[in-house]
Scaffold this motif. Structure first.
Motif, mmCIF file in Angstrom:
data_model
loop_
_atom_site.group_PDB
_atom_site.id
_atom_site.type_symbol
_atom_site.label_atom_id
_atom_site.label_comp_id
_atom_site.label_asym_id
_atom_site.label_seq_id
_atom_site.Cartn_x
_atom_site.Cartn_y
_atom_site.Cartn_z
ATOM 1 N N THR A 211 40.732 34.694 45.662
ATOM 2 C CA THR A 211 39.897 35.868 45.467
ATOM 3 C C THR A 211 40.109 36.507 44.100
ATOM 4 O OG1 THR A 211 40.007 36.281 47.845
ATOM 5 C CG2 THR A 211 39.262 38.096 46.458
ATOM 6 N N HIS A 212 41.285 36.327 43.544
ATOM 7 C CA HIS A 212 41.654 37.082 42.340
ATOM 8 C C HIS A 212 41.797 36.223 41.086
ATOM 9 C CE1 HIS A 212 42.588 40.388 45.121
ATOM 10 N NE2 HIS A 212 43.165 39.466 45.862
ATOM 11 N N MET A 213 41.603 34.922 41.206
ATOM 12 C CA MET A 213 41.861 34.036 40.072
ATOM 13 C C MET A 213 40.902 34.257 38.909
ATOM 14 S SD MET A 213 42.843 30.562 42.168
ATOM 15 C CE MET A 213 42.898 29.531 40.717
ATOM 16 N N PHE A 218 35.276 41.081 37.006
ATOM 17 C CA PHE A 218 35.259 42.526 36.819
ATOM 18 C C PHE A 218 34.375 42.949 35.644
ATOM 19 C CE2 PHE A 218 39.320 41.629 38.939
ATOM 20 C CZ PHE A 218 39.173 42.437 40.047
ATOM 21 N N GLU A 219 34.061 41.990 34.777
ATOM 22 C CA GLU A 219 33.162 42.269 33.658
ATOM 23 C C GLU A 219 31.739 41.811 33.941
ATOM 24 O OE1 GLU A 219 33.558 43.847 30.594
ATOM 25 O OE2 GLU A 219 35.372 44.575 31.577
ATOM 26 N N MET A 230 40.701 45.760 39.299
ATOM 27 C CA MET A 230 41.530 44.950 38.413
ATOM 28 C C MET A 230 43.029 45.143 38.671
ATOM 29 S SD MET A 230 41.620 42.810 35.718
ATOM 30 C CE MET A 230 40.215 43.000 34.592
ATOM 31 N N PRO A 231 43.536 46.381 38.785
ATOM 32 C CA PRO A 231 44.975 46.557 39.049
ATOM 33 C C PRO A 231 45.430 45.869 40.335
ATOM 34 C CG PRO A 231 44.009 48.625 38.335
ATOM 35 C CD PRO A 231 42.871 47.680 38.557
ATOM 36 N N PHE A 232 44.598 45.952 41.390
ATOM 37 C CA PHE A 232 44.964 45.319 42.652
ATOM 38 C C PHE A 232 45.024 43.802 42.494
ATOM 39 C CE2 PHE A 232 43.833 43.420 46.790
ATOM 40 C CZ PHE A 232 44.865 43.942 47.563
ATOM 41 N N SER A 233 44.039 43.231 41.809
ATOM 42 C CA SER A 233 44.021 41.782 41.600
ATOM 43 C C SER A 233 45.230 41.327 40.789
ATOM 44 C CB SER A 233 42.732 41.363 40.890
ATOM 45 O OG SER A 233 41.625 41.429 41.755
ATOM 46 N N LEU A 234 45.564 42.081 39.744
ATOM 47 C CA LEU A 234 46.717 41.729 38.918
ATOM 48 C C LEU A 234 48.010 41.799 39.722
ATOM 49 C CD1 LEU A 234 45.832 43.532 35.563
ATOM 50 C CD2 LEU A 234 45.711 41.090 36.057
#
Length: 259
Positions: A211-213, A218-219, A230-234
Motif C-alpha cells: 500500500t505504501h511502496m 501523494f503527488e 505521507m507521514p503514516f506511509s513513511l
C-alpha cells in the motif's frame, strides 16, 4: 569507518568488473530513450503536442523508477547469494572484519548503484525532454517550481526502488537464492497494488507493505486508500525496512559457513 569504506570500494569495483553491470546501464538508456520516443510519437499521432510540454515532462520523471527498480533488484538479489553459490563466502569471511560490516558494505553498495542508475536515467530523460518536446505557452524551464517538482518526484520514485531492493537483499541473503529473491520482489512490484486495492475496504490494507511502496501517489492523487498520509506511509515503510534489515543481519552474522 575506514574498513567499511574499503569494503564498499571493493564491492563497487567487483560490481563494475562484471559485464552485466554495463549491460544494465545500456538497457536503462535504451528503455528511457524508447519511452520518450514513444511518448513523442503518440503526441504526434494524436495531435496532442500541447499536452506533452517540455515543462510537464521535466516535472514528472517518476517513470524512471520502474526500470531502475527492475535492474537494481537483480544486483540486490545476487550480491550476497552469489557469494554462496560461487563458494567465495568463506574467503570473504576470513578477513579480519566483522560480518555486519561486510553485509552493510554490500547493502550500501546496492543502494549507491540504484542511485547511480537513477542519475543516469534522469540525465538521459531530461536531455530527451528538452530535445523532443516544446515549451508550454505559460511556463518556463527557468522556473524553480519546475525543477524542484522534478527532483521531488525523482526522490519519491526512488522510494519504491529502495524498499523493493531492500526486500530482495533480505531474501537473497537469508535464503541464498537470487532467483527466489528476484521472483518474490517482482511479484510484489507487479501485483502489490492490486492486492492492496482488493483489500482496501479492510483495515489491514493500511498496514500492508504494498500500500505504501509508491510514494508518488501523494503527488499524483492516484491513492490506493483515500485517507492515507505521507507521514503514516513513511512510518509503516520504516518498520518494514527495520524488520527486513534485522532479519538480514541476524541471519548473516549467525550463519555457519564452515561446512
Amino acid at each position: 569507518m575506514a574498513k567499511l569504506l574499503k569494503l564498499m570500494q571493493n564491492e563497487w569495483m567487483k560490481l563494475w568488473y562484471k559485464k552485466g553491470t554495463w549491460v544494465m546501464v545500456g538497457i536503462l538508456v535504451i528503455i528511457t530513450a524508447g519511452m520518450m520516443g514513444l511518448m513523442k510519437w503518440i503526441s504526434m499521432q494524436e495531435n496532442m503536442g500541447g499536452n506533452f510540454t517540455r515543462e510537464g515532462m521535466v516535472q514528472d520523471p517518476s517513470s524512471l523508477g520502474g526500470t531502475v527498480l527492475l535492474l537494481t533488484v537483480i544486483v540486490a538479489a545476487g550480491i550476497v547469494a552469489s557469494e554462496f553459490s560461487q563458494g567465495t563466502i568463506k574467503m570473504l569471511l576470513t578477513r579480519p572484519v566483522k560480518r555486519w560490516k561486510i553485509l552493510l558494505s554490500k547493502f550500501i553498495t546496492v543502494n549507491l548503484f540504484g542511485m547511480f542508475l537513477m542519475l543516469i536515467g534522469y540525465i538521459v530523460y531530461i536531455l530527451l525532454a528538452l530535445l523532443l518536446f516544446k515549451s508550454g505557452p505559460d511556463a518556463g524551464l527557468s522556473s524553480w517550481t519546475v525543477w524542484s517538482k522534478s527532483l521531488y518526484m525523482l526522490l519519491l520514485s526512488f522510494g519504491n526502488v529502495f524498499i523493493t531492493t531492500t526486500f530482495a537483499f533480505t531474501i537473497g541473503s537469508v535464503f541464498r537464492s537470487s532467483s527466489l529473491a528476484i521472483g518474490l520482489s517482482l511479484f510484489i512490484y507487479f501485483t502489490g497494488s492490486t492486492i492492496s486495492a482488493l483489500l482496501s475496504r479492510y483495515e489491514i490494507a493500511k498496514y500492508l507493505l504494498f500500500t505504501h511502496m509508491d510514494l508518488t501517489q501523494f503527488e499524483t492523487g492516484m491513492m490506493l486508500i483515500p485517507d492515507l498520509t505521507m507521514p503514516f506511509s513513511l512510518a509503516v515503510l520504516a518498520v518494514y525496512i527495520i524488520v527486513f534489515l534485522v532479519i538480514s543481519f541476524t541471519t548473516f552474522v549467525k550463519r555457519d559457513v564452515t561446512a
